[in-house]
Scaffold this active site. Sequence first.
Site, PDB file in Angstrom:
ATOM      1  N   SER A 105     -14.535  37.451 -10.037  1.00 62.13           N
ATOM      2  CA  SER A 105     -15.641  37.572  -8.188  1.00 62.13           C
ATOM      3  C   SER A 105     -15.314  36.471  -7.242  1.00 62.13           C
ATOM      4  CB  SER A 105     -16.760  37.737  -8.721  1.00 62.13           C
ATOM      5  OG  SER A 105     -17.372  36.160  -8.640  1.00 62.13           O
ATOM      6  N   LYS A 106     -14.781  36.990  -6.298  1.00 58.80           N
ATOM      7  CA  LYS A 106     -14.747  36.103  -5.339  1.00 58.80           C
ATOM      8  C   LYS A 106     -16.311  34.819  -4.950  1.00 58.80           C
ATOM      9  CE  LYS A 106     -15.278  37.645   0.275  1.00 58.80           C
ATOM     10  NZ  LYS A 106     -14.925  38.452   0.645  1.00 58.80           N
ATOM     11  N   ARG A 107     -17.511  34.938  -5.248  1.00 54.95           N
ATOM     12  CA  ARG A 107     -18.187  34.167  -5.442  1.00 54.95           C
ATOM     13  C   ARG A 107     -17.888  32.636  -6.068  1.00 54.95           C
ATOM     14  NH1 ARG A 107     -24.186  35.814  -6.214  1.00 54.95           N
ATOM     15  NH2 ARG A 107     -23.355  35.850  -8.918  1.00 54.95           N
TER      16      ARG A 107
END
Length: 272
Positions: free
Chosen positions: A247-249
């Site tokens: 994930s980007k996060r």
Amino acid sequence: MAIRTRFAPSPTGFIHVGNLRSAIFTYLIAKKENGTFVLRIEDTDQGRLVEGAVNAIYYTLDSCGLLWDEGPDKGGEYGPYIQSQRMDAYKKYALELVEKKEAYKCFCTEERLASMRESGYAKYDKHCLHLSDEEVTKKVAEGLPFVIRQKVSEEGSTSFTCQVYGEISIDNKEIEDQIILKSDNFPTYNFANVIDDHLMNITHVVRGNEYLTSTPKYTLLYKALGWDEPTYVHLPHVVKEGGKKLSKRDGDAYYSDFINKGYLPEAIVNFL
Ligand code: GLU
């Protein structure tokens, strides 16, 4: 037969490691047989374009040693290699399908489509399929905007074979009469990929398994156009421990995330 594969990213941001993994397989499948690895930029979703994204694609492939033989900057016999420069071809084949009664013009407004969805329709209700030729001619003459939709039978099923997942079959009644050409003449991805893979003589289409459910639509398009289908190779996604999505996060989605953390391109390629 000489193998031709393509990596066809959309310039919508940095390269996701999942995409990079697809690019590695695409490259290796071609190179193992002395084939050709093509780079095609899929920029027909104009609303999602990100400045600098094409350069990020070049830079990432280059630094990973995935050197393409044909592409926007290299040229080649099957160019142009940027979809927005190939608009005439999409229109030509969309109209050919209309002519063959394998596609039709749809004048439905956004409001009508929205109210259809609100009433519980999961897919387009084929309203405009039932317009007579005279009605269609009249609406076009009135200057009403229209899209072109693929006509899919309600009967039978469609099957294709993937080299990874085997034979896959889907009931035609599950398949929507999808839009192939939008009212601004831009093709949808689902149409452009078929036209380009055929015109660029691609023998092996390698991509993520999120495209498995759309592939029957492509099978039907190849059939309607009288073209042979390529060999399909759908790849499972790269995930982290416990099967969790990157994930980007969490900062583990993009190639650049890993580079920023100090990983070497060679290590990333090796891992993927
Ligand atoms: N443009 C699509 C993407 O970036 C390519 C999918 C394909 O390889 O056909 O996901």
